[in-house]
Design a protein around this motif. Structure first.
Motif, PDB file in Angstrom:
ATOM      1  N   LYS A 109      29.074  32.093  41.308  1.00 54.17           N
ATOM      2  CA  LYS A 109      28.073  31.721  40.325  1.00 54.17           C
ATOM      3  C   LYS A 109      27.466  31.449  42.109  1.00 54.17           C
ATOM      4  O   LYS A 109      25.960  31.325  41.756  1.00 54.17           O
ATOM      5  CB  LYS A 109      28.507  31.232  39.762  1.00 54.17           C
ATOM      6  CG  LYS A 109      26.858  30.849  38.582  1.00 54.17           C
ATOM      7  CD  LYS A 109      26.221  32.431  38.306  1.00 54.17           C
ATOM      8  CE  LYS A 109      25.138  31.942  37.709  1.00 54.17           C
ATOM      9  NZ  LYS A 109      24.364  33.464  37.076  1.00 54.17           N
ATOM     10  N   LEU A 110      27.736  30.056  42.770  1.00 55.11           N
ATOM     11  CA  LEU A 110      27.002  29.581  43.208  1.00 55.11           C
ATOM     12  C   LEU A 110      26.272  30.081  44.022  1.00 55.11           C
ATOM     13  O   LEU A 110      24.281  29.763  44.764  1.00 55.11           O
ATOM     14  CB  LEU A 110      27.124  27.666  43.966  1.00 55.11           C
ATOM     15  CG  LEU A 110      28.088  26.656  42.652  1.00 55.11           C
ATOM     16  CD1 LEU A 110      28.664  25.551  43.601  1.00 55.11           C
ATOM     17  CD2 LEU A 110      26.587  26.046  42.215  1.00 55.11           C
ATOM     18  N   ALA A 111      27.513  30.787  44.621  1.00 56.20           N
ATOM     19  CA  ALA A 111      26.486  32.149  45.919  1.00 56.20           C
ATOM     20  C   ALA A 111      25.064  32.989  45.887  1.00 56.20           C
ATOM     21  O   ALA A 111      24.380  32.805  46.145  1.00 56.20           O
ATOM     22  CB  ALA A 111      27.489  32.613  46.183  1.00 56.20           C
ATOM     23  N   ILE A 112      25.247  33.424  43.957  1.00 57.30           N
ATOM     24  CA  ILE A 112      24.759  34.068  43.607  1.00 57.30           C
ATOM     25  C   ILE A 112      24.065  32.831  43.064  1.00 57.30           C
ATOM     26  O   ILE A 112      22.245  34.171  43.636  1.00 57.30           O
ATOM     27  CB  ILE A 112      25.132  34.639  42.126  1.00 57.30           C
ATOM     28  CG1 ILE A 112      26.198  35.832  42.362  1.00 57.30           C
ATOM     29  CG2 ILE A 112      24.171  35.476  41.651  1.00 57.30           C
ATOM     30  CD1 ILE A 112      26.709  36.023  41.357  1.00 57.30           C
ATOM     31  N   ASN A 113      23.365  32.301  43.104  1.00 54.82           N
ATOM     32  CA  ASN A 113      22.697  30.986  42.548  1.00 54.82           C
ATOM     33  C   ASN A 113      21.642  31.013  44.054  1.00 54.82           C
ATOM     34  O   ASN A 113      20.406  31.117  44.029  1.00 54.82           O
ATOM     35  CB  ASN A 113      22.714  29.969  41.785  1.00 54.82           C
ATOM     36  CG  ASN A 113      22.537  30.021  40.339  1.00 54.82           C
ATOM     37  OD1 ASN A 113      22.862  31.579  40.259  1.00 54.82           O
ATOM     38  ND2 ASN A 113      23.402  29.563  40.023  1.00 54.82           N
ATOM     39  N   GLU A 114      22.506  30.900  45.116  1.00 54.56           N
ATOM     40  CA  GLU A 114      21.835  30.427  46.392  1.00 54.56           C
ATOM     41  C   GLU A 114      20.892  31.483  47.261  1.00 54.56           C
ATOM     42  O   GLU A 114      20.033  31.808  47.760  1.00 54.56           O
ATOM     43  CB  GLU A 114      23.123  30.073  47.603  1.00 54.56           C
ATOM     44  CG  GLU A 114      23.606  28.814  47.754  1.00 54.56           C
ATOM     45  CD  GLU A 114      22.663  27.762  48.245  1.00 54.56           C
ATOM     46  OE1 GLU A 114      21.520  28.236  49.007  1.00 54.56           O
ATOM     47  OE2 GLU A 114      22.252  26.833  47.693  1.00 54.56           O
ATOM     48  N   SER A 115      21.236  32.399  46.528  1.00 56.84           N
ATOM     49  CA  SER A 115      20.532  34.216  47.371  1.00 56.84           C
ATOM     50  C   SER A 115      19.552  34.378  46.066  1.00 56.84           C
ATOM     51  O   SER A 115      18.192  34.483  46.952  1.00 56.84           O
ATOM     52  CB  SER A 115      21.795  34.986  47.068  1.00 56.84           C
ATOM     53  OG  SER A 115      22.562  35.684  47.453  1.00 56.84           O
ATOM     54  N   ARG A 116      19.419  34.310  44.315  1.00 58.61           N
ATOM     55  CA  ARG A 116      18.744  34.025  43.634  1.00 58.61           C
ATOM     56  C   ARG A 116      17.226  32.873  44.182  1.00 58.61           C
ATOM     57  O   ARG A 116      16.049  33.218  43.589  1.00 58.61           O
ATOM     58  CB  ARG A 116      19.180  34.091  42.268  1.00 58.61           C
ATOM     59  CG  ARG A 116      19.274  35.404  42.067  1.00 58.61           C
ATOM     60  CD  ARG A 116      20.157  35.641  40.477  1.00 58.61           C
ATOM     61  NE  ARG A 116      18.721  35.228  39.566  1.00 58.61           N
ATOM     62  CZ  ARG A 116      18.936  34.619  38.203  1.00 58.61           C
ATOM     63  NH1 ARG A 116      20.423  33.942  37.195  1.00 58.61           N
ATOM     64  NH2 ARG A 116      18.468  34.775  37.799  1.00 58.61           N
ATOM     65  N   PHE A 117      17.886  31.249  44.206  1.00 52.95           N
ATOM     66  CA  PHE A 117      17.075  30.915  44.807  1.00 52.95           C
ATOM     67  C   PHE A 117      16.686  29.790  45.494  1.00 52.95           C
ATOM     68  O   PHE A 117      17.379  28.793  45.914  1.00 52.95           O
ATOM     69  CB  PHE A 117      17.542  29.368  43.225  1.00 52.95           C
ATOM     70  CG  PHE A 117      17.245  30.786  41.658  1.00 52.95           C
ATOM     71  CD1 PHE A 117      16.235  30.527  41.048  1.00 52.95           C
ATOM     72  CD2 PHE A 117      18.237  30.465  41.271  1.00 52.95           C
ATOM     73  CE1 PHE A 117      16.475  31.702  40.122  1.00 52.95           C
ATOM     74  CE2 PHE A 117      19.060  30.800  39.781  1.00 52.95           C
ATOM     75  CZ  PHE A 117      17.899  31.236  39.436  1.00 52.95           C
ATOM     76  N   PRO A 118      16.728  30.324  46.986  1.00 53.99           N
ATOM     77  CA  PRO A 118      16.580  29.814  48.191  1.00 53.99           C
ATOM     78  C   PRO A 118      15.623  28.515  47.892  1.00 53.99           C
ATOM     79  O   PRO A 118      14.708  28.018  47.459  1.00 53.99           O
ATOM     80  CB  PRO A 118      15.680  30.449  48.513  1.00 53.99           C
ATOM     81  CG  PRO A 118      15.312  31.705  47.988  1.00 53.99           C
ATOM     82  CD  PRO A 118      15.765  32.019  47.189  1.00 53.99           C
ATOM     83  N   PRO A 119      16.286  27.417  49.278  1.00 57.15           N
ATOM     84  CA  PRO A 119      15.505  25.918  49.043  1.00 57.15           C
ATOM     85  C   PRO A 119      13.889  26.104  49.182  1.00 57.15           C
ATOM     86  O   PRO A 119      14.401  26.924  49.990  1.00 57.15           O
ATOM     87  CB  PRO A 119      16.321  25.174  49.797  1.00 57.15           C
ATOM     88  CG  PRO A 119      17.426  27.159  50.658  1.00 57.15           C
ATOM     89  CD  PRO A 119      17.571  27.548  49.904  1.00 57.15           C
ATOM     90  N   ALA A 120      13.622  24.798  48.758  1.00 61.25           N
ATOM     91  CA  ALA A 120      12.214  25.263  49.315  1.00 61.25           C
ATOM     92  C   ALA A 120      11.636  24.574  50.549  1.00 61.25           C
ATOM     93  O   ALA A 120      12.204  24.391  51.571  1.00 61.25           O
ATOM     94  CB  ALA A 120      11.230  24.260  48.091  1.00 61.25           C
TER      95      ALA A 120
END
Length: 104
Positions: free
Chosen positions: A93-104
């Protein structure tokens, strides 16, 4: 303590009480939902400022900690019963979220 060690300890606790027949996925999800509600109730009716300082009150902090523990206990039991590797699931899930919500 690792997630697996917690799950093993909780399974042993339940087994020694013959709770297996009651720890079905449905029952555990319902119990988990109830415990999340009890955690939410600890914050219900607090202002944002009061909620931010809730852990400063020893009695309130204890109540919140215990409700959080109940939530985790039921989640861990559910994961054990349905054979979900929570460590792997969180990493996925963290890997998915990394793709969905890239750092600003």
């Amino acid at each position: 303590m690792s997630i697996k060690a917690l799950q093993d300890q909780l399974a042993d606790f339940a087994d020694r009480r013959d709770w297996g027949p009651f720890h079905t996925p449905r029952n555990l999800v319902l119990a988990l939902t109830g415990e999340v509600g009890e955690l939410a109730a600890e914050y219900q009716w607090l202002t944002e400022a009061e909620a931010a300082k809730a852990m400063d009150d020893p009695e309130k902090a204890r109540a919140i900690r215990l409700e959080m523990a109940d939530v985790l206990i039921y989640l861990l039991r559910l994961a054990t019963v349905v054979d979900v590797d929570l460590d792997a699931a969180v990493r996925e899930k963290l890997a998915i979220n990394e793709s969905r919500f890239p750092p600003a």
